[in-house]
Every structure is written in structure tokens, then in C-alpha cells.
Design a protein around this motif. Sequence first.
Motif, PDB file in Angstrom:
ATOM      1  N   LEU A  34       0.844  -1.195   0.000  1.00 52.03           N
ATOM      2  CA  LEU A  34       0.000   0.000   0.000  1.00 52.03           C
ATOM      3  C   LEU A  34       0.879   1.244   0.000  1.00 52.03           C
ATOM      4  O   LEU A  34       1.812   1.345   0.794  1.00 52.03           O
ATOM      5  N   PRO A  35       0.595   2.189  -0.900  1.00 51.47           N
ATOM      6  CA  PRO A  35       1.361   3.433  -0.874  1.00 51.47           C
ATOM      7  C   PRO A  35       1.064   4.226   0.398  1.00 51.47           C
ATOM      8  O   PRO A  35       0.083   3.947   1.098  1.00 51.47           O
ATOM      9  N   GLU A  36       1.878   5.231   0.684  1.00 47.47           N
ATOM     10  CA  GLU A  36       1.671   6.058   1.874  1.00 47.47           C
ATOM     11  C   GLU A  36       0.287   6.697   1.856  1.00 47.47           C
ATOM     12  O   GLU A  36      -0.386   6.772   2.880  1.00 47.47           O
ATOM     13  N   ILE A  37      -0.132   7.147   0.673  1.00 50.71           N
ATOM     14  CA  ILE A  37      -1.485   7.688   0.507  1.00 50.71           C
ATOM     15  C   ILE A  37      -2.172   6.815  -0.555  1.00 50.71           C
ATOM     16  O   ILE A  37      -2.030   7.055  -1.752  1.00 50.71           O
ATOM     17  N   PRO A  38      -2.889   5.778  -0.119  1.00 49.03           N
ATOM     18  CA  PRO A  38      -3.468   4.837  -1.082  1.00 49.03           C
ATOM     19  C   PRO A  38      -4.726   5.378  -1.762  1.00 49.03           C
ATOM     20  O   PRO A  38      -5.423   6.232  -1.231  1.00 49.03           O
ATOM     21  N   VAL A  39      -4.992   4.829  -2.941  1.00 48.36           N
ATOM     22  CA  VAL A  39      -6.270   5.040  -3.608  1.00 48.36           C
ATOM     23  C   VAL A  39      -7.273   4.118  -2.925  1.00 48.36           C
ATOM     24  O   VAL A  39      -6.984   2.936  -2.726  1.00 48.36           O
ATOM     25  N   ILE A  89      -6.802   0.353  -9.052  1.00 49.50           N
ATOM     26  CA  ILE A  89      -6.064   0.070  -7.821  1.00 49.50           C
ATOM     27  C   ILE A  89      -4.949  -0.940  -8.068  1.00 49.50           C
ATOM     28  O   ILE A  89      -3.868  -0.826  -7.493  1.00 49.50           O
ATOM     29  N   ALA A  90      -5.180  -1.908  -8.939  1.00 56.58           N
ATOM     30  CA  ALA A  90      -4.111  -2.859  -9.275  1.00 56.58           C
ATOM     31  C   ALA A  90      -2.913  -2.112  -9.862  1.00 56.58           C
ATOM     32  O   ALA A  90      -1.760  -2.459  -9.587  1.00 56.58           O
ATOM     33  N   LYS A  91      -3.186  -1.074 -10.621  1.00 58.84           N
ATOM     34  CA  LYS A  91      -2.121  -0.304 -11.278  1.00 58.84           C
ATOM     35  C   LYS A  91      -1.473   0.715 -10.335  1.00 58.84           C
ATOM     36  O   LYS A  91      -0.262   0.943 -10.404  1.00 58.84           O
ATOM     37  N   ASN A  92      -2.264   1.341  -9.463  1.00 61.92           N
ATOM     38  CA  ASN A  92      -1.788   2.479  -8.674  1.00 61.92           C
ATOM     39  C   ASN A  92      -1.594   2.196  -7.188  1.00 61.92           C
ATOM     40  O   ASN A  92      -1.071   3.050  -6.480  1.00 61.92           O
ATOM     41  N   GLY A  93      -2.057   1.056  -6.708  1.00 63.72           N
ATOM     42  CA  GLY A  93      -1.919   0.710  -5.298  1.00 63.72           C
ATOM     43  C   GLY A  93      -3.039   1.284  -4.450  1.00 63.72           C
ATOM     44  O   GLY A  93      -3.398   2.447  -4.591  1.00 63.72           O
ATOM     45  N   PHE A 122      -5.912  -0.272   9.287  1.00 64.41           N
ATOM     46  CA  PHE A 122      -4.734  -0.277   8.415  1.00 64.41           C
ATOM     47  C   PHE A 122      -3.807   0.912   8.692  1.00 64.41           C
ATOM     48  O   PHE A 122      -2.826   1.111   7.987  1.00 64.41           O
ATOM     49  N   ASN A 123      -4.157   1.719   9.706  1.00 61.16           N
ATOM     50  CA  ASN A 123      -3.387   2.904  10.075  1.00 61.16           C
ATOM     51  C   ASN A 123      -3.266   3.894   8.905  1.00 61.16           C
ATOM     52  O   ASN A 123      -2.213   4.471   8.670  1.00 61.16           O
ATOM     53  N   ILE A 124      -4.364   4.059   8.193  1.00 59.01           N
ATOM     54  CA  ILE A 124      -4.412   4.982   7.056  1.00 59.01           C
ATOM     55  C   ILE A 124      -5.156   6.236   7.489  1.00 59.01           C
ATOM     56  O   ILE A 124      -6.296   6.156   7.953  1.00 59.01           O
ATOM     57  N   LYS A 125      -4.520   7.386   7.343  1.00 55.91           N
ATOM     58  CA  LYS A 125      -5.107   8.671   7.750  1.00 55.91           C
ATOM     59  C   LYS A 125      -5.375   9.589   6.557  1.00 55.91           C
ATOM     60  O   LYS A 125      -6.132  10.539   6.667  1.00 55.91           O
ATOM     61  N   LYS A 126      -4.711   9.310   5.412  1.00 56.12           N
ATOM     62  CA  LYS A 126      -4.866  10.120   4.203  1.00 56.12           C
ATOM     63  C   LYS A 126      -5.121   9.179   3.033  1.00 56.12           C
ATOM     64  O   LYS A 126      -4.450   8.147   2.915  1.00 56.12           O
ATOM     65  N   ILE A 127      -6.075   9.565   2.173  1.00 52.39           N
ATOM     66  CA  ILE A 127      -6.402   8.722   1.019  1.00 52.39           C
ATOM     67  C   ILE A 127      -6.673   9.573  -0.214  1.00 52.39           C
ATOM     68  O   ILE A 127      -6.930  10.775  -0.120  1.00 52.39           O
ATOM     69  N   LYS A 128      -6.622   8.899  -1.340  1.00 54.72           N
ATOM     70  CA  LYS A 128      -7.148   9.422  -2.597  1.00 54.72           C
ATOM     71  C   LYS A 128      -8.430   8.634  -2.820  1.00 54.72           C
ATOM     72  O   LYS A 128      -8.381   7.415  -2.996  1.00 54.72           O
ATOM     73  N   LEU A 129      -9.572   9.303  -2.764  1.00 54.57           N
ATOM     74  CA  LEU A 129     -10.859   8.615  -2.801  1.00 54.57           C
ATOM     75  C   LEU A 129     -11.380   8.507  -4.228  1.00 54.57           C
ATOM     76  O   LEU A 129     -11.552   9.509  -4.919  1.00 54.57           O
ATOM     77  N   ILE A 170      -8.944  13.418   2.855  1.00 56.75           N
ATOM     78  CA  ILE A 170      -9.039  13.077   1.432  1.00 56.75           C
ATOM     79  C   ILE A 170      -8.176  14.089   0.683  1.00 56.75           C
ATOM     80  O   ILE A 170      -8.534  15.265   0.583  1.00 56.75           O
ATOM     81  N   VAL A 171      -7.043  13.640   0.191  1.00 50.19           N
ATOM     82  CA  VAL A 171      -6.120  14.549  -0.490  1.00 50.19           C
ATOM     83  C   VAL A 171      -6.490  14.752  -1.950  1.00 50.19           C
ATOM     84  O   VAL A 171      -6.072  15.730  -2.565  1.00 50.19           O
TER      85      VAL A 171
END
Length: 187
Positions: free
Chosen positions: A38-43, A74-78, A135-142, A158-159
Amino acid sequence: MKVKISEIANLPTKYGNFKIQCFKENHKEHLVIFTQNLPEIPVVRVHSECLTGDTLGSKKCDCGEQLEFALKYIAKNGGMVIYLRQEGRNIGLLNKVNAYALQDKGFDTIEANHQLGFSADERTYEMVEYILNHFNIKKIKLLTNNPKKIESLKDIQIVERIPVKVEPNPHNKDYLKIKKEKMGHLL
């Protein structure tokens, strides 16, 4: 909130290789399908269950196409798809089929829900924040067109909003028009 959480398993698909985990909330078993790294800011795609669209390929809605778009993206960008068990905007399968029957008589999707005693959209999104916190995720690309999903995530930053682009067809053009005009979807 009392939630049981499954182990993580591999899920190879036609879209790519993912991991899968289940979150059981009361009688609803939600799924998270995610990429290994998972990227730092996942989709993130928040997708509500639609048996007719996701599984049977219904052309009355755009749900199956949105899910397919999300899995490919998501498969392409994480990132991850949070698959919420909220069939028919959370009115259940039996009521959804009854709403379909009302739509066959000329009611739009919102009018059909109202005829059955429901609001336009009965879905809730508390589970999304629970899962993202797990998942300790605080920032996302929605990945969404639905402003209600954007508004519902109060403790998640939501960035970026990434639109879900699918082509309308003759069977869902009125459905999409109602989503845009009456529900404010960003189509």
C-alpha cells in the motif's frame, strides 16, 4: 463497535494479485481487497454491494462497471476496495427487487425507495473509518463520484477525489441522470 477480523489471504484476480480480509460487523461481512504494497497515501474505493450489477452484469446501474474500473485502477496504482455489504443502497436484496419492479412501472430509483418506505440512500460509512484506522491509514485518494462518501469520512483526510468514469448505456441513462440531478453525484 464490535468487529471480528479475518486473517489476510491472497486473492489473484483477472485484474491483478490482491490481498483480501473480512471485517464482520454484526451480521454483515465486509471485504477489503488491497494491493500488497500500500502506498503512503493509497487510492481507496468504497463500494457498496450490488449483486445484480457486480455479479450478474445488470445494465440497470453502473455498479459493476464502477467496481471493475476501481479494481483495474487500484491494481495499477496501489490501494484498496472497501466492499460494504449494503445491497440496494442498504435496503436489502428483496426490497431492491421490489424497487426494480416499481422502476419498471415508471418510478425512478429514489421514488421507488420512497414508495417502499425508505430514504433515497440508507447507506452508512462508519465501517470505512474503522477499516482505514485498522490499516493505520489517515490520508487517502478517494475513488468516487458520490459526495455523501466524501462528507462521511470526517477523520480521514481526502487529499484527492478521483472520478470513476464509466460509459452510460440505454438501460441506465435515466438512473445516472437521477444520481446526478437528485443525489448530487459528480458525473
